[in-house]
Design a protein around this motif. Structure first.
Motif, mmCIF file in Angstrom:
data_model
loop_
_atom_site.group_PDB
_atom_site.id
_atom_site.type_symbol
_atom_site.label_atom_id
_atom_site.label_comp_id
_atom_site.label_asym_id
_atom_site.label_seq_id
_atom_site.Cartn_x
_atom_site.Cartn_y
_atom_site.Cartn_z
ATOM 1 N N GLY A 65 0.798 -1.220 0.000
ATOM 2 C CA GLY A 65 0.000 0.000 0.000
ATOM 3 C C GLY A 65 0.826 1.262 0.000
ATOM 4 O O GLY A 65 0.375 2.309 0.490
ATOM 5 N N VAL A 66 2.043 1.195 -0.571
ATOM 6 C CA VAL A 66 2.923 2.363 -0.643
ATOM 7 C C VAL A 66 3.363 2.568 -2.097
ATOM 8 O O VAL A 66 3.094 1.727 -2.965
ATOM 9 C CB VAL A 66 4.159 2.199 0.267
ATOM 10 C CG1 VAL A 66 3.748 2.072 1.717
ATOM 11 C CG2 VAL A 66 5.002 0.990 -0.163
ATOM 12 N N ARG A 67 4.047 3.668 -2.328
ATOM 13 C CA ARG A 67 4.630 3.899 -3.635
ATOM 14 C C ARG A 67 5.968 3.165 -3.740
ATOM 15 O O ARG A 67 6.639 2.916 -2.719
ATOM 16 C CB ARG A 67 4.844 5.398 -3.854
ATOM 17 C CG ARG A 67 3.558 6.202 -3.991
ATOM 18 C CD ARG A 67 2.960 6.055 -5.383
ATOM 19 N NE ARG A 67 3.873 6.568 -6.382
ATOM 20 C CZ ARG A 67 3.905 7.854 -6.769
ATOM 21 N NH1 ARG A 67 3.075 8.732 -6.209
ATOM 22 N NH2 ARG A 67 4.755 8.253 -7.695
ATOM 23 N N PRO A 68 6.419 2.782 -4.938
ATOM 24 C CA PRO A 68 7.714 2.107 -5.090
ATOM 25 C C PRO A 68 8.865 2.872 -4.450
ATOM 26 O O PRO A 68 9.808 2.266 -3.916
ATOM 27 C CB PRO A 68 7.883 1.997 -6.605
ATOM 28 C CG PRO A 68 6.486 1.997 -7.141
ATOM 29 C CD PRO A 68 5.702 2.896 -6.233
ATOM 30 N N GLU A 69 8.788 4.201 -4.481
ATOM 31 C CA GLU A 69 9.869 5.004 -3.888
ATOM 32 C C GLU A 69 10.057 4.704 -2.410
ATOM 33 O O GLU A 69 11.172 4.833 -1.877
ATOM 34 C CB GLU A 69 9.571 6.496 -4.078
ATOM 35 C CG GLU A 69 9.640 6.980 -5.520
ATOM 36 C CD GLU A 69 8.315 6.862 -6.239
ATOM 37 O OE1 GLU A 69 8.143 7.540 -7.268
ATOM 38 O OE2 GLU A 69 7.435 6.093 -5.773
ATOM 39 N N ALA A 70 8.972 4.326 -1.716
ATOM 40 C CA ALA A 70 9.079 4.029 -0.287
ATOM 41 C C ALA A 70 9.992 2.822 -0.050
ATOM 42 O O ALA A 70 10.822 2.822 0.867
ATOM 43 C CB ALA A 70 7.691 3.776 0.300
ATOM 44 N N ILE A 71 9.839 1.780 -0.862
ATOM 45 C CA ILE A 71 10.681 0.589 -0.711
ATOM 46 C C ILE A 71 12.120 0.901 -1.119
ATOM 47 O O ILE A 71 13.073 0.443 -0.468
ATOM 48 C CB ILE A 71 10.101 -0.579 -1.524
ATOM 49 C CG1 ILE A 71 8.724 -0.965 -0.962
ATOM 50 C CG2 ILE A 71 11.044 -1.782 -1.497
ATOM 51 C CD1 ILE A 71 8.033 -2.080 -1.715
ATOM 52 N N LEU A 72 12.291 1.670 -2.175
ATOM 53 C CA LEU A 72 13.636 2.049 -2.588
ATOM 54 C C LEU A 72 14.339 2.841 -1.489
ATOM 55 O O LEU A 72 15.519 2.600 -1.182
ATOM 56 C CB LEU A 72 13.569 2.875 -3.875
ATOM 57 C CG LEU A 72 13.090 2.131 -5.132
ATOM 58 C CD1 LEU A 72 12.945 3.107 -6.305
ATOM 59 C CD2 LEU A 72 14.056 1.008 -5.505
ATOM 60 N N LEU A 73 13.624 3.781 -0.880
ATOM 61 C CA LEU A 73 14.206 4.572 0.202
ATOM 62 C C LEU A 73 14.566 3.699 1.400
ATOM 63 O O LEU A 73 15.645 3.838 1.979
ATOM 64 C CB LEU A 73 13.227 5.658 0.646
ATOM 65 C CG LEU A 73 13.195 6.947 -0.169
ATOM 66 C CD1 LEU A 73 12.025 7.801 0.262
ATOM 67 C CD2 LEU A 73 14.493 7.717 0.019
ATOM 68 N N LEU A 74 13.664 2.812 1.765
ATOM 69 C CA LEU A 74 13.890 1.979 2.933
ATOM 70 C C LEU A 74 15.142 1.125 2.778
ATOM 71 O O LEU A 74 15.854 0.860 3.753
ATOM 72 C CB LEU A 74 12.659 1.085 3.160
ATOM 73 C CG LEU A 74 12.629 0.251 4.438
ATOM 74 C CD1 LEU A 74 12.700 1.141 5.673
ATOM 75 C CD2 LEU A 74 11.370 -0.596 4.489
ATOM 76 N N ASN A 75 15.430 0.708 1.552
ATOM 77 C CA ASN A 75 16.583 -0.157 1.298
ATOM 78 C C ASN A 75 17.775 0.576 0.702
ATOM 79 O O ASN A 75 18.764 -0.065 0.335
ATOM 80 C CB ASN A 75 16.148 -1.293 0.358
ATOM 81 C CG ASN A 75 15.189 -2.253 1.018
ATOM 82 O OD1 ASN A 75 15.597 -3.149 1.745
ATOM 83 N ND2 ASN A 75 13.891 -2.050 0.782
ATOM 84 N N GLN A 76 17.671 1.908 0.619
ATOM 85 C CA GLN A 76 18.748 2.711 0.036
ATOM 86 C C GLN A 76 19.131 2.180 -1.350
ATOM 87 O O GLN A 76 20.317 2.066 -1.691
ATOM 88 C CB GLN A 76 19.960 2.733 0.966
ATOM 89 C CG GLN A 76 19.684 3.327 2.349
ATOM 90 C CD GLN A 76 19.345 4.802 2.296
ATOM 91 O OE1 GLN A 76 20.057 5.594 1.689
ATOM 92 N NE2 GLN A 76 18.233 5.176 2.915
ATOM 93 N N MET A 77 18.100 1.832 -2.132
ATOM 94 C CA MET A 77 18.322 1.298 -3.480
ATOM 95 C C MET A 77 18.127 2.419 -4.502
ATOM 96 O O MET A 77 17.230 3.236 -4.371
ATOM 97 C CB MET A 77 17.330 0.161 -3.772
ATOM 98 C CG MET A 77 17.503 -1.046 -2.869
ATOM 99 S SD MET A 77 16.086 -2.202 -2.964
ATOM 100 C CE MET A 77 16.148 -2.649 -4.715
ATOM 101 N N GLU A 78 18.981 2.410 -5.521
ATOM 102 C CA GLU A 78 18.865 3.410 -6.562
ATOM 103 C C GLU A 78 18.228 2.852 -7.828
ATOM 104 O O GLU A 78 17.784 3.600 -8.699
ATOM 105 C CB GLU A 78 20.248 3.987 -6.887
ATOM 106 C CG GLU A 78 20.872 4.718 -5.698
ATOM 107 C CD GLU A 78 22.232 5.294 -6.029
ATOM 108 O OE1 GLU A 78 22.653 5.149 -7.209
ATOM 109 O OE2 GLU A 78 22.871 5.894 -5.136
ATOM 110 N N GLN A 79 18.154 1.514 -7.932
ATOM 111 C CA GLN A 79 17.539 0.893 -9.095
ATOM 112 C C GLN A 79 16.504 -0.141 -8.634
ATOM 113 O O GLN A 79 16.625 -0.724 -7.555
ATOM 114 C CB GLN A 79 18.597 0.187 -9.958
ATOM 115 C CG GLN A 79 19.604 1.142 -10.587
ATOM 116 C CD GLN A 79 20.614 0.402 -11.449
ATOM 117 O OE1 GLN A 79 20.834 -0.796 -11.281
ATOM 118 N NE2 GLN A 79 21.223 1.116 -12.387
#
Length: 392
Positions: A65-79
């Motif tokens: 229930g979040v935007r993809p950016e939330a998961i990227l931020l949580l994992n410090q992922m750039e791709q």
């Protein structure tokens, strides 16, 4: 949940990515414009997840229930590249209840749940304002930043511990509504937060609650058994504090009247007002809290009778009658202006400050009320609690 940010990130972006009101983020993050370093995300937990075949960031985001950016931020992922078998963290919004109102609260559980709620939401302040006669902490929760200052308390009497369940459920519902942009009794939680500063003491008499629920420790049992005084009385009937004093007969307002007419002339399981006003630690804690905070209103939850008391000797202000009418409409409880009672917390507050004070008698039956009544009690009283923190 806390997150570490490498780059400057707008709180407005975080709000959008996690579907959290910007208002809620601003409450718990000191910089209202941007987040750099640590940012608190209310109402979320992080969980480890092992990537499966065909998983994608977009798919996991939809599941959470979040935007993809939330998961990227949580994992410090750039791709957005996932590898099968790797472990990542995903954010889950808390939807299950922390508070379980279907079990009686004792002191340790109320303190634990307060701490868990704080770690989960961080939208209130917590402080210990004193301790009981047996050294248990008495805790105050403060929610909101509005100009109206209201105090709410529960479990003045040991065998009325279900009032603590009501207060804890209300606190959880309130902070969850703030974090999700929700409502309480039809009123936006953000509005309540900005209109009122609410002080809550969930358990005034932790020693009495312990005795009512579990009985005294074995080595103390003979002393406490002697305070039961009447045949057929058990420790479940215990209203007093650990020294056999009724805390709601401890306040200076016409204390002598209560002393002279109460049947208990020595420490007892109920109805003994003490040797003098304000001899007990718990009563002194409540007196000092009111003196410090100078509340505009106070509400004390008791059981039972499905009614509430709002006057004292004609001293109460006109505002009290207006609030009483609101409470009655919101709950169906009977509004009673005068009763023949003195030396109570509500009585003292009205007489000392000439401001509105209320004693709410929850539910019906014989104390301690069965926990099975909780749902109906809460359904009836939540309207009163919300009306209590609204301006006239």
């Amino acid at each position: 949940m806390q997150m570490q940010f490498k780059y400057l990130t707008m709180l407005t972006q975080i709000s959008e990515w996690f579907n959290i009101p910007i208002f809620a983020l601003e409450i718990i993050n000191p910089n209202p414009i941007t987040a750099r370093g640590i940012c608190k995300i209310p109402g979320y937990i992080r969980d480890s997840y092992t990537v499966k075949k065909f998983d994608s960031i977009d798919g996991l985001a939809r599941k959470c229930g979040v935007r993809p950016e939330a998961i990227l931020l949580l994992n410090q992922m750039e791709q957005e590249i996932l590898r099968e078998g790797e472990t990542i963290e995903i954010p889950w919004q808390v939807k299950s209840s922390i508070v379980n109102p279907h079990f009686g609260y004792d002191h340790s559980r109320v303190e634990q749940d307060i701490q868990t709620l704080y770690e989960m939401y961080s939208m209130f302040q917590v402080r210990v304002i004193g301790e009981s006669e047996q050294g248990r902490s008495i805790t105050e929760i403060t929610i909101g930043n509005g100009p109206l200052h209201v105090h709410l308390n529960a479990s003045f009497h040991g065998n009325e511990w279900v009032t603590t369940n009501v207060v804890m459920q209300f606190v959880q519902d309130y902070v969850h509504a703030i974090a999700t942009g929700g409502h309480l009794y039809g009123i936006p939680a953000e509005t309540l937060y900005t209109e009122c500063t609410l002080s809550v003491v969930p358990m005034v008499n932790p020693d009495g609650v312990e005795i009512a629920q579990y009985g005294p420790h074995d080595e103390e049992r003979p002393v406490y058994r002697s305070m039961l005084l009447h045949e057929g009385v058990t420790f479940q009937d215990w209203k007093a504090n650990a020294r056999g004093v009724d805390l709601n007969n401890q306040f200076p307002t016409n204390w002598e009247i209560e002393k002279n007419r109460k049947w208990a002339k020595i420490p007892a399981y109920r109805d003994y007002p003490g040797a003098a006003p304000l001899t007990e630690k718990e009563a002194i804690v409540m007196q000092k809290l009111v003196e410090e905070k100078q509340f505009h209103r106070v509400v004390a939850l008791h059981t039972q009778g499905k009614e509430f008391y709002w006057g004292y000797e004609g001293i109460e202000p006109k505002e009290s009658a207006l609030l009483a009418a609101r409470f009655e409409r919101a709950s169906g409880y009977k509004a009673v202006q005068m009763i023949d009672s003195h030396a109570g917390f509500k009585d003292w507050f009205i007489a000392t400050y000439e401001k509105p004070g209320f004693t709410i008698e929850l539910g019906e039956g014989v104390n301690p009320l069965p926990i099975e009544q909780f749902e109906s009690i809460y359904r009836d009283v939540i309207g009163i609690l919300v009306e209590a923190i609204r301006p006239l």
